[in-house]
Structure formats: C-alpha cells, structure tokens
Scaffold this active site. Structure first.
Site, PDB file in Angstrom:
ATOM      1  N   TYR A   1      -0.940   1.033   4.840  1.00 61.87           N
ATOM      2  CA  TYR A   1      -1.243   1.685   6.120  1.00 61.87           C
ATOM      3  C   TYR A   1       0.057   1.803   6.909  1.00 61.87           C
ATOM      4  O   TYR A   1       0.746   0.815   7.143  1.00 61.87           O
ATOM      5  CB  TYR A   1      -2.244   0.835   6.885  1.00 61.87           C
ATOM      6  CG  TYR A   1      -2.988   1.572   7.967  1.00 61.87           C
ATOM      7  CD1 TYR A   1      -4.230   2.117   7.721  1.00 61.87           C
ATOM      8  CD2 TYR A   1      -2.455   1.708   9.239  1.00 61.87           C
ATOM      9  CE1 TYR A   1      -4.934   2.779   8.705  1.00 61.87           C
ATOM     10  CE2 TYR A   1      -3.155   2.373  10.237  1.00 61.87           C
ATOM     11  CZ  TYR A   1      -4.394   2.909   9.965  1.00 61.87           C
ATOM     12  OH  TYR A   1      -5.092   3.561  10.950  1.00 61.87           O
TER      13      TYR A   1
ATOM     14  N   TYR B   1      -2.768  11.607   8.596  1.00 58.16           N
ATOM     15  CA  TYR B   1      -3.287  10.349   9.157  1.00 58.16           C
ATOM     16  C   TYR B   1      -4.797  10.406   9.149  1.00 58.16           C
ATOM     17  O   TYR B   1      -5.405  11.062   9.981  1.00 58.16           O
ATOM     18  CB  TYR B   1      -2.751  10.163  10.576  1.00 58.16           C
ATOM     19  CG  TYR B   1      -3.195   8.886  11.262  1.00 58.16           C
ATOM     20  CD1 TYR B   1      -2.972   7.642  10.677  1.00 58.16           C
ATOM     21  CD2 TYR B   1      -3.788   8.909  12.516  1.00 58.16           C
ATOM     22  CE1 TYR B   1      -3.365   6.466  11.316  1.00 58.16           C
ATOM     23  CE2 TYR B   1      -4.176   7.742  13.168  1.00 58.16           C
ATOM     24  CZ  TYR B   1      -3.962   6.527  12.557  1.00 58.16           C
ATOM     25  OH  TYR B   1      -4.340   5.373  13.206  1.00 58.16           O
TER      26      TYR B   1
END
Lengths: 395, 138
Positions: free
Chosen positions: A295, A345
């Site tokens: 992430y 994203y």
C-alpha cells in the site's frame, strides 16, 4: 505441519474498470468490476454465494457502495454478505474473511469488491480528501482544534509521520524520491497505469509541495473506479479458468489512535504485528518474498512498511530503497504496476490487483520473479494494516 | 477570490464535554482531563479514560510546556480561510503530561522548527474561545 488455513483458498477471478476521471456511479462501477471478475473466473453470477463490499472515501462522504449493492447486482440467496470498512486495509481483510468463511464451509465463491468515486467533474483531486468542504462553520468540541490549526486530510498526518522519520533517522528526499522514480519505471510497463511518462529524481524534487516534507510526487493518484476479486476453495480453483493465486498467509495489525499519548504511530506501524501473523502462517520470512505489492498512499508508507516487515532494520528504510532495488531489474521488485503513486489509487485493491496479475504470471514485460508475493493494505493515519502472502504455488 | 478573503476560520464551538476546557482557555489555562482512577491524562476530552476505561476524571491544568513531536508546512489551500496564510507551519506538540495537541508554532518559520524542540504555550484569542498555540522555548 503447515498452518490449517495455508493454501485452503485462492483468488480465482479479477475484474478492473478503467480508473481515473471516470464519471459513473459507484454502483455502476462496482457492477462492471463484479461482472468482469465473475467472467474472468469462468463462473456464472448464480455461482456466487458470498459478497463482501468496501466503499472508499465515498462511504463517508456520500454516494458510496453499501449493502444495497447486493440488490443492484441482483444476487439472491447469498450465504455470506457484509459491508466492511477497515479503511485501506479492507481489501486484504475481505480476502481474509472470505478465506475463513470458505474454510468453515459457509461459502464457496466469494466476491470482494471495492468501488469509489471521489473525483467530481470540475473539482480538484485534493478536495475529495481534504475534508474542508464538509466542515461546519464551527466544528464541535475539541475535535475542532485540528482544522482550526489548519490540519486537513491525510496529507497532513502523513507529512507529520514522514517528517518525524526524517528527523529521527536522517531519511532524505532523495530516498523517498527513489521510491517514486522506481514505481514510475514500473508504471511505464503497465497499460492500466495513469502515469506512464518516466520521471527522474530531479522531476521529483521539482514537483510542488503539498505539505512539506511531501512533494506532489510523494502522493497517490486519487481515482474513480472499481476492482473486484473472486475467492474460491483451492481444490476448485485449481481447475478454474485462471491460474489460481493461493492465499498462504494472512495477518492484521491495528495500533490505534495516532493522537494517543505514548504512541510511536509515525514510525512503527501495524505492519509489525501483521508481519508476525502472516509470515508465521505462510511459514516464510522476508528473505522468501519474491515481490512486494505494498500500500503506497505516500512514498513514505512504502518505506516504513518495508522496515516493519523486517526487510531492513528500523530507520534504515532510506538507504535500503536508495539503490533502486524496488524498480525493474532490482532485487526486491515492489509495486510492479506503478502502485497507487503512478497507476491508480483503489485503496487496498491496488496492491491486491497487481499481486493477482503477478501471481498468475500475467505481468507481461513487467512480470517479476513469481514465488511468494507480499500484499499489504494500510489505512487511517498508519492506523490499520492487513497483509496477504500470495503465491502461484499451493505448497 | 472573494470567497477566499471572507470565509471565517473554522473556530471550534464548545460542546457539553469540552465546555470546561474552552472556558479555561479564556483565562489562559490549558486544562486536561486527568483520570481519577489511573491518573492518566486524556485529550481531546472524552468520557472514558483510554487507558483504564474509567469514566471518572477531574480537569487539571497542564504546565503549558512540551516538545514538538512532529511538524510540517501546509502549501495547499483546503479551506478558503487559510488562503492568505499558506505556507503555514503545522505541528503536533507533546505536552509534558503526555497528551498531544494539533497546533501551530507561531514564532518560527516552518524551516526553523525541529522535532523534539522545546516549546511553550501561547494563546490566540477569539470571541468565545482561545486556541492553544506554541512558541519556541530555547
């Protein structure tokens, strides 16, 4: 003896919509991704008996997917259903709960879906996450101290975390920039990435400040879109349409409130806790990992996550990444699709989708060595963390 | 950009739990909730102690001294009231008593602020509340 959950389930389907300034409703995007994931798995809609739903920021700001998605998708008689929120750690968490449900015999083919539409036509990217437009003229109580001091959105918290790491350990902008440059190199090889022009360290330094010490190129690409995966029993997945990507290890770690007295939230994250659980389940350690899908809401998130998984010592993330080992041709291929910084994203679905592509061996020119893939999700202000260790090999 | 110059800053409004805190700010006192059972300080105001979950507390004045836990400089204008102030310095100050406050360092340019630098309390007065800010204590 291996862990009883190691290798019992696999990711059998993947569906991804176009991502970026795509103006459709969250339900519509979710339905596109779910339809494509089911087809990719070679299944029919009626084969799906579990649905786990994760809205992104629109789950808070309005318009996000929720339990009603079941009805939009026309899924009847599900045996497993929930609307989940562990912020950026949710995608990995959904796969974990799906795996446990499959192992318990509660469901067979579970769809996990994320959809988000933070970008509105004509609005700036930062508006979605800054939160200032949702503030009342006078915020109630002591929670109002932060906006009164000009704290808005996650950029602020991550700048503060980065700043402390730089002060304690001497981490430099050249080192953070090395992460941005390496991921952009990967993105040039990913047709689904939004940013495919190579960048240099100089471009990184020249990109404007957002919140010092964060440059624009330290920050992720807020996007509209949806991604869904199907999780299936390993015994079935081995004969399905796609090469199965087995779930070998799972873990979570949630250190909690960043404002809590005594917390080292800036530099010690939930990844430390999750790493122990996930590595132990997989019977592996950092040296066994062939690629990382981490992430990367900010460059710093990658750096601190690498430290907390033990790829290097605490504080040594800067020198560790500086030699370019995360990029193409490097010794630890990381965020091989360009990640949230350069591709798209989609919260925790960004690392998960790339982990599935890599685990299948479908990475094309960006395919990395394919054995054990570490896939992580992070949310809040480094507050929530979940991990998967994935592999094309069941044993 | 008329909007940018006329929008007021989002100044906090006292609510039931935080009323004693805001009242004291007008007298230049920074009050913390101190747990009557475990002695832990808590901030922001909340009914339960986040260490022992006791709901008993007393308001206790803080020393007003602390250190910079971390800092940054905001360049984006997320709220129109801050348009004239960017770039401004954001900081989390850790009080001697332990709790941490989101605040600003008012006497230094953002690039002169340092992590762990000692700071002391100062106040920014508004109509019905004052906001705790900090300045260097070197």
């Amino acid at each position: 003896m291996g862990h009883p959950l190691r290798g019992v389930a696999a990711i059998s389907g993947l569906g991804m919509t176009p991502m970026g300034r795509i103006y459709k409703s969250a339900n519509e995007l979710a339905a596109d991704a779910v339809r494509d994931a089911i087809a990719d798995a070679g299944l029919k809609k009626d084969d799906i008996d579990g649905l786990l739903i994760n809205p992104g920021i629109t789950g808070f700001t309005g318009g996000g997917i929720n339990l009603g998605l079941q009805n939009y998708l026309g899924m009847a008689d599900l045996r497993l259903l929930n609307h989940m929120n562990g912020a950026g750690s949710t995608a990995a968490q959904m796969v974990q709960y799906a795996t446990m449900a499959i192992n318990a015999g509660m469901a067979k083919h579970v769809v996990c879906v994320f959809a988000d539409t933070p970008l509105k036509d004509g609005s700036r990217t930062g508006a979605a996450y800054g939160g200032a437009n949702r503030l009342p003229p006078r915020p109630k109580g002591m929670a109002g101290l932060a906006p009164a001091a000009g704290f808005f959105g996650p950029n602020t918290q991550y700048a503060l975390a980065t700043s402390r790491h730089m002060a304690l350990y001497g981490t430099t902008h050249d080192q953070l920039g090395a992460i941005a440059v390496a991921q952009r190199q990967w993105a040039t090889q990913n047709p689904q990435a939004q940013m495919r022009e190579p960048i240099t360290l100089e471009d990184y330094h020249n990109s404007r400040w957002i919140v010092e010490p964060l440059h624009l190129l330290d920050c992720c690409l807020v996007s509209n879109g949806a991604i869904a995966v199907v999780v299936s029993p390993a015994d079935i997945a081995k004969d399905m349409a796609q090469p199965p990507v087995y779930i070998k290890g799972m873990g979570q770690g949630h250190p909690g409130d960043f404002s809590r007295a005594g917390s080292d939230w800036e530099t010690e994250t939930g990844a430390k806790i999750a790493a122990k659980t996930a590595f132990s389940m997989a019977g592996a350690g950092p040296d066994d990992i062939s690629s990382c899908q981490l992430y990367d809401c900010y460059t710093y998130t990658v750096l601190v996550t690498l430290e907390d998984y033990g790829f290097c010592k605490k504080g040594e993330g800067g020198p560790f990444v500086e030699d370019g080992k995360l990029g193409p041709g490097g010794s630890l291929p990381t965020n091989t699709g360009g990640g949230e910084l350069s591709a798209y994203y989609m919260w925790g679905m960004t690392p998960l989708s790339e982990a599935v592509i890599q685990g299948r061996g479908h990475g094309g020119e960006r395919q990395a060595k394919n054995d054990l893939i570490l896939c992580t999700g992070n949310g809040g202000s480094l507050s929530y963390h979940a991990a998967l260790i994935l592999s094309p090999h069941r044993n | 950009m008329t909007e940018a110059t006329t929008a007021p800053k989002p100044i906090p409004e006292p609510d039931e739990t935080s009323e004693p805190f805001w009242k004291a700010t007008l007298e230049g006192k920074l009050l913390l909730m101190k747990c009557s059972d475990c002695g832990g300080f808590r901030l922001p105001s909340r009914q339960h102690c986040d260490r022992c979950l006791s709901a008993k507390f007393e308001w206790t004045p803080a020393s007003g001294r602390g250190t910079v836990r971390s800092f940054g400089r905001m360049h984006q204008v997320y709220h129109p009231a801050f348009a004239e102030e960017v770039p401004y310095t954001l900081a989390i100050v850790e009080l001697e008593e332990g709790p941490r406050l989101p605040t600003n360092i008012v006497d230094l340019d953002g690039r002169e602020v340092r992590v762990d630098m000692p700071v002391e309390l100062t106040w920014e007065r508004h109509e019905d509340v004052a906001l705790p800010k900090f300045r260097s204590r070197d």
